[in-house]
Design an enzyme around this catalytic site. Structure first.
Site, PDB file in Angstrom:
ATOM      1  N   TYR A 193       0.882  -1.156   0.000  1.00  0.00           N
ATOM      2  CA  TYR A 193       0.000   0.000   0.000  1.00  0.00           C
ATOM      3  C   TYR A 193       0.925   1.214   0.000  1.00  0.00           C
ATOM      4  O   TYR A 193       1.761   1.364   0.894  1.00  0.00           O
ATOM      5  CB  TYR A 193      -0.876   0.027   1.251  1.00  0.00           C
ATOM      6  CG  TYR A 193      -2.032  -0.941   1.239  1.00  0.00           C
ATOM      7  CD1 TYR A 193      -2.997  -0.887   0.238  1.00  0.00           C
ATOM      8  CD2 TYR A 193      -2.179  -1.899   2.248  1.00  0.00           C
ATOM      9  CE1 TYR A 193      -4.065  -1.769   0.225  1.00  0.00           C
ATOM     10  CE2 TYR A 193      -3.247  -2.780   2.251  1.00  0.00           C
ATOM     11  CZ  TYR A 193      -4.192  -2.712   1.235  1.00  0.00           C
ATOM     12  OH  TYR A 193      -5.240  -3.583   1.223  1.00  0.00           O
ATOM     13  N   ASP A 239      -6.057  -0.157  -6.194  1.00  0.00           N
ATOM     14  CA  ASP A 239      -7.522  -0.016  -6.199  1.00  0.00           C
ATOM     15  C   ASP A 239      -8.063   0.477  -4.859  1.00  0.00           C
ATOM     16  O   ASP A 239      -9.214   0.220  -4.508  1.00  0.00           O
ATOM     17  CB  ASP A 239      -8.190  -1.342  -6.581  1.00  0.00           C
ATOM     18  CG  ASP A 239      -7.857  -2.483  -5.621  1.00  0.00           C
ATOM     19  OD1 ASP A 239      -7.065  -2.255  -4.674  1.00  0.00           O
ATOM     20  OD2 ASP A 239      -8.384  -3.599  -5.814  1.00  0.00           O
ATOM     21  N   HIS A 263     -10.267  -6.527  -5.431  1.00  0.00           N
ATOM     22  CA  HIS A 263      -9.953  -6.518  -3.991  1.00  0.00           C
ATOM     23  C   HIS A 263     -10.884  -7.473  -3.230  1.00  0.00           C
ATOM     24  O   HIS A 263     -11.315  -7.193  -2.113  1.00  0.00           O
ATOM     25  CB  HIS A 263     -10.078  -5.097  -3.434  1.00  0.00           C
ATOM     26  CG  HIS A 263      -9.099  -4.795  -2.338  1.00  0.00           C
ATOM     27  ND1 HIS A 263      -7.928  -4.111  -2.569  1.00  0.00           N
ATOM     28  CD2 HIS A 263      -9.102  -5.081  -1.019  1.00  0.00           C
ATOM     29  CE1 HIS A 263      -7.265  -3.978  -1.428  1.00  0.00           C
ATOM     30  NE2 HIS A 263      -7.957  -4.564  -0.474  1.00  0.00           N
TER      31      HIS A 263
END
Length: 495
Positions: free
Chosen positions: A239, A267, A356
């Site tokens: 991330y 995303d 996700h």
């Protein structure tokens, strides 16, 4: 470092004057409180107290130095010399989980991925189940990820010598026993005390690749150290932190530890609305100081990531990542053929077609549905050999792997199934899960007349109904029961 008495620490228990003990050290979190990604409630609960037990259930100790300035550590907590700390009172939830574990079926009774999910639903605590099993909004995309595979039919070829089946393949240059990897999922310690280390052991024993998450319950050093083979390949999921110096430090550290691939999640510009997870924030009332205030309940446990992610991430940043690492860069979260083409043009080594796990945008299409148009677009642009294409989300059978490979995927990732297997049975459960996938794929390849992964071709599947979201499907009771309320039972055969 000064030693601070427990009585002194206990006096600093307010929002504007807040100390907390972590691993024997005292931290002044007054300024950090409003910035905590998980919200203020959990910190206020332990204001003036020792928060170590609650903290280590989700986080590795290394995260303290990673995100807190050294000057917030103001001293060492006084050692409690009383006889023995009183045990926390067993809650009704603890009793329910304990009873459910006593009635768990044997590992030998697990015949498919849904068996593990059904067990996990009963034996996980409510907050863990709510976090792991939640999808965005009405959870349409989460269920569609698996349901879409039901609209792809097989075209078996016969009279082929399939006495010897070879499922081995290479992903980002490393050999694997079959085209499946363990995808990154956060906070694994909520499922099992050894968390991601459990997955490292199982992956090594079964010859598959593990992707290490940014929000792991253990440090990357711990997880890499848990490998059973020194050359066991692992990937790192990133991330992108809004403080790029932190992102750079994480990438460089991963590379120094021998990580073989950098998977950048793309995303999560904002956090999906995961209502099942959010509801868990209402189970216990917050501290008196927060009563009547507007609390941030937007993501439940998932808010652990929401406050750190850089929303400015864009295509120009690929060049920056290439400047700080030699690792192959894979974009995780591609959902259209247009973005797949851009990823290839910007020089990425691969993409993961993923929504996700249905946790971000409800009604985002399933990865398997997007896969054919991605491969067609890459071929149309002459880019099919420029990057490796993976998918994750909804892979629950060996035949799902076969279908993905037939449509052009290099491999598939699984997330929730490994959490469920680990929750009930530890690394042995994950090994059994991976073996089930492998056995099912082997059977499918034999009955389809494919001796090797290279023999699996697009003409072996019928995708004419893939985009028809309203076609009537046979009811999949194994999957359906996993999403419906179930009475805990001791024998999986009765579920």
């Amino acid at each position: 470092m000064a030693t601070i008495s427990l009585q002194e620490i206990a006096q600093h228990d307010k929002k504007d004057d807040l100390w907390v003990i972590l691993y024997g050290k005292v931290y002044d979190l007054t300024q950090f409180l409003p910035e905590h990604p998980g919200g203020q409630k959990i910190i206020l609960k332990f204001a003036g107290k020792d928060a170590t037990k609650a903290f280590e259930r989700q986080h590795p100790p290394s995260i303290i130095d990673q995100y807190l300035s050294p000057d917030v550590c103001i001293g060492q907590a006084e050692v409690n010399n009383e006889e023995e700390e009183l045990q926390e009172e067993e809650t009704e939830e603890d009793k329910r989980v304990k009873l459910a574990r006593e009635k768990m079926p044997r590992l030998e009774e697990m015949y498919n991925t849904f068996d593990f999910e059904s067990v996990a639903k009963n034996i996980l605590k409510a907050d863990a189940w709510g976090y792991f099993n939640s999808g965005a909004n009405d959870e349409i995309s989460m269920r569609e990820n698996h349901n879409a595979f039901h609209r792809i039919w097989l075209r078996p070829r016969v009279m082929v010598d399939v006495a010897n089946i070879d499922m081995t393949t290479k992903m980002l240059g490393d050999k694997t026993s079959f085209p499946l990897y363990i995808s990154a999922t956060a906070l694994n310690k909520m499922a099992h005390p050894d968390g991601e280390k459990t997955l490292a052991v199982a992956a090594g024993n079964q010859g598959v690749i593990q992707m290490i998450p940014t929000l792991a319950s253990y440090s990357i050093d711990d997880i890499v150290g848990a490998r059973i083979h020194p050359d066991q390949p692992q990937w790192f999921q990133l991330y992108v932190h809004k403080d790029r110096s932190i992102a750079k430090r994480m990438v460089e550290h991963a590379e120094s530890k021998g990580i073989k691939g950098l998977f950048i999640t793309v995303d999560t510009a904002t956090l999906g609305r995961r209502e099942k997870d959010m509801r868990q924030k209402y189970v216990h009332e917050g501290p008196a100081e927060l009563q009547g205030e507007e609390l941030n309940r937007e993501g439940g446990v998932a808010t652990a990531s929401s406050g750190i992610i850089d929303m400015t991430l864009n295509w120009k940043d690929i060049a920056w990542f290439k400047s700080i690492t030699k690792l192959p860069i894979v974009l995780k979260g591609i959902q259209t053929w247009e973005d797949a083409v851009l990823a290839a043009r910007y020089g990425c080594a691969g993409i993961v077609i993923s929504n996700h796990g249905g946790r971000q945008l409800d009604f985002a299409p399933s990865p398997i549905e997007i896969l054919p148009e991605v491969m067609d677009a890459l071929k149309r642009e002459g880019l099919e050999n420029s990057l490796e294409v993976y998918i994750d989300g909804g892979i629950r059978r060996g035949s799902d792997i076969f279908k993905a490979i037939a449509l052009g995927a290099k491999g598939v990732g699984i997330g929730r199934p490994t959490l469920y297997a680990m929750a009930g049975y530890g690394f042995k459960g994950v090994e059994k899960l991976l073996q089930l996938y492998q056995d099912e794929l082997e059977m499918c390849m034999r009955l389809m007349g494919a001796r090797t992964i290279a023999d699996i071709k697009p003409e072996m599947v019928d995708t004419r109904n893939l985009k028809d979201h309203f076609v009537a499907n046979p009811t999949d009771y194994l999957a359906k029961n996993a999403y419906e309320k179930m009475v805990p039972r001791g024998n999986i055969s009765k579920l």
